[in-house]
Write a protein that holds these residues in place. Structure first.
Motif, PDB file in Angstrom:
ATOM      1  N   PRO A   1     -11.394  27.988   1.254  1.00 15.64           N
ATOM      2  CA  PRO A   1     -11.852  29.258   0.678  1.00 15.64           C
ATOM      3  C   PRO A   1     -10.959  30.461   0.942  1.00 15.64           C
ATOM      4  O   PRO A   1     -10.802  31.304   0.073  1.00 15.64           O
ATOM      5  CB  PRO A   1     -13.237  29.454   1.291  1.00 15.64           C
ATOM      6  N   ALA A   2     -10.336  30.554   2.112  1.00 23.33           N
ATOM      7  CA  ALA A   2      -9.507  31.728   2.409  1.00 23.33           C
ATOM      8  C   ALA A   2      -8.375  31.910   1.392  1.00 23.33           C
ATOM      9  O   ALA A   2      -8.219  33.005   0.844  1.00 23.33           O
ATOM     10  CB  ALA A   2      -8.969  31.653   3.831  1.00 23.33           C
ATOM     11  N   PRO A   3      -7.574  30.876   1.101  1.00 19.69           N
ATOM     12  CA  PRO A   3      -6.530  31.060   0.096  1.00 19.69           C
ATOM     13  C   PRO A   3      -7.095  31.370  -1.291  1.00 19.69           C
ATOM     14  O   PRO A   3      -6.445  32.010  -2.102  1.00 19.69           O
ATOM     15  CB  PRO A   3      -5.781  29.727   0.077  1.00 19.69           C
ATOM     16  N   LEU A   4      -8.301  30.937  -1.550  1.00 17.45           N
ATOM     17  CA  LEU A   4      -8.932  31.201  -2.851  1.00 17.45           C
ATOM     18  C   LEU A   4      -9.608  32.572  -2.887  1.00 17.45           C
ATOM     19  O   LEU A   4     -10.129  32.980  -3.903  1.00 17.45           O
ATOM     20  CB  LEU A   4      -9.974  30.114  -3.151  1.00 17.45           C
ATOM     21  N   GLN A   5      -9.633  33.259  -1.768  1.00 22.85           N
ATOM     22  CA  GLN A   5     -10.254  34.577  -1.620  1.00 22.85           C
ATOM     23  C   GLN A   5     -11.729  34.557  -2.014  1.00 22.85           C
ATOM     24  O   GLN A   5     -12.203  35.386  -2.784  1.00 22.85           O
ATOM     25  CB  GLN A   5      -9.479  35.626  -2.422  1.00 22.85           C
ATOM     26  N   THR A   6     -12.451  33.598  -1.478  1.00 22.47           N
ATOM     27  CA  THR A   6     -13.883  33.484  -1.715  1.00 22.47           C
ATOM     28  C   THR A   6     -14.559  32.958  -0.457  1.00 22.47           C
ATOM     29  O   THR A   6     -13.918  32.337   0.381  1.00 22.47           O
ATOM     30  CB  THR A   6     -14.190  32.556  -2.914  1.00 22.47           C
ATOM     31  N   ASP A   7     -15.836  33.228  -0.330  1.00 21.80           N
ATOM     32  CA  ASP A   7     -16.588  32.748   0.827  1.00 21.80           C
ATOM     33  C   ASP A   7     -17.288  31.423   0.554  1.00 21.80           C
ATOM     34  O   ASP A   7     -17.804  30.798   1.463  1.00 21.80           O
ATOM     35  CB  ASP A   7     -17.637  33.780   1.244  1.00 21.80           C
ATOM     36  N   TRP A   8     -17.374  31.024  -0.706  1.00 26.48           N
ATOM     37  CA  TRP A   8     -18.038  29.786  -1.066  1.00 26.48           C
ATOM     38  C   TRP A   8     -17.356  29.151  -2.269  1.00 26.48           C
ATOM     39  O   TRP A   8     -16.562  29.774  -2.955  1.00 26.48           O
ATOM     40  CB  TRP A   8     -19.514  30.012  -1.365  1.00 26.48           C
ATOM     41  N   ILE A   9     -17.695  27.909  -2.508  1.00 23.69           N
ATOM     42  CA  ILE A   9     -17.178  27.163  -3.658  1.00 23.69           C
ATOM     43  C   ILE A   9     -18.361  26.802  -4.536  1.00 23.69           C
ATOM     44  O   ILE A   9     -19.336  26.207  -4.063  1.00 23.69           O
ATOM     45  CB  ILE A   9     -16.422  25.897  -3.185  1.00 23.69           C
ATOM     46  N   ASP A  10     -18.304  27.191  -5.807  1.00 26.12           N
ATOM     47  CA  ASP A  10     -19.412  26.913  -6.717  1.00 26.12           C
ATOM     48  C   ASP A  10     -19.609  25.423  -6.941  1.00 26.12           C
ATOM     49  O   ASP A  10     -20.732  24.929  -6.905  1.00 26.12           O
ATOM     50  CB  ASP A  10     -19.192  27.596  -8.075  1.00 26.12           C
ATOM     51  N   LEU A  11     -18.527  24.699  -7.200  1.00 26.34           N
ATOM     52  CA  LEU A  11     -18.621  23.269  -7.480  1.00 26.34           C
ATOM     53  C   LEU A  11     -17.618  22.513  -6.629  1.00 26.34           C
ATOM     54  O   LEU A  11     -16.413  22.621  -6.838  1.00 26.34           O
ATOM     55  CB  LEU A  11     -18.365  22.986  -8.965  1.00 26.34           C
ATOM     56  N   TYR A  12     -18.107  21.762  -5.681  1.00 28.66           N
ATOM     57  CA  TYR A  12     -17.283  20.900  -4.831  1.00 28.66           C
ATOM     58  C   TYR A  12     -17.098  19.610  -5.616  1.00 28.66           C
ATOM     59  O   TYR A  12     -18.025  18.823  -5.769  1.00 28.66           O
ATOM     60  CB  TYR A  12     -18.033  20.650  -3.521  1.00 28.66           C
TER      61      TYR A  12
END
Length: 111
Positions: A17-28
């Motif tokens: 998540p850090a490189p994606l600049q998000t705290d969560w992933i919608d679809l794993y």
């Protein structure tokens, strides 16, 4: 990311998540099945990630119909939503999902 042990899933999400600049992933999206990891163990890991708010949904990519059915059956036994999507190779030349994947995915709610 593979359907691997709970520790491997946790570690993979700590890195992502850090490189994606998000705290969560919608679809794993699982792209491989780790045959050495039983589905009940994989779902323990996925459920933990959902409860922590790191993942919203779990899906699969290029799974066989049998694997979709098995994964969803195991999730259902645990009261979990199971796979919410299946992304398969599909074009005019590659239509095997019509025979192998669509029916199990539709039956389990992944289609």
């Amino acid at each position: 990311m593979a359907a691997a042990s709970r520790d491997q899933d946790q570690e993979a999400l700590r890195r992502q998540p850090a490189p994606l600049q998000t705290d969560w992933i919608d679809l794993y999206q699982m792209h491989h099945i780790d045959r050495s990891c039983p589905w009940y163990e994989a779902w323990q890991g996925f459920n933990s990630l959902v409860q922590q708010g790191k993942v919203v949904y779990v899906g699969s990519s290029n799974f066989a119909g049998w694997d979709i059915a098995t994964a969803c059956q195991e999730a259902s036994r645990r009261g979990l939503s199971g796979l919410v999507s299946e992304q398969s190779l599909y074009n005019l030349n590659a239509r095997t999902i019509e025979l192998e994947v669509i029916r199990p995915a539709a039956t389990t709610g992944s289609a």
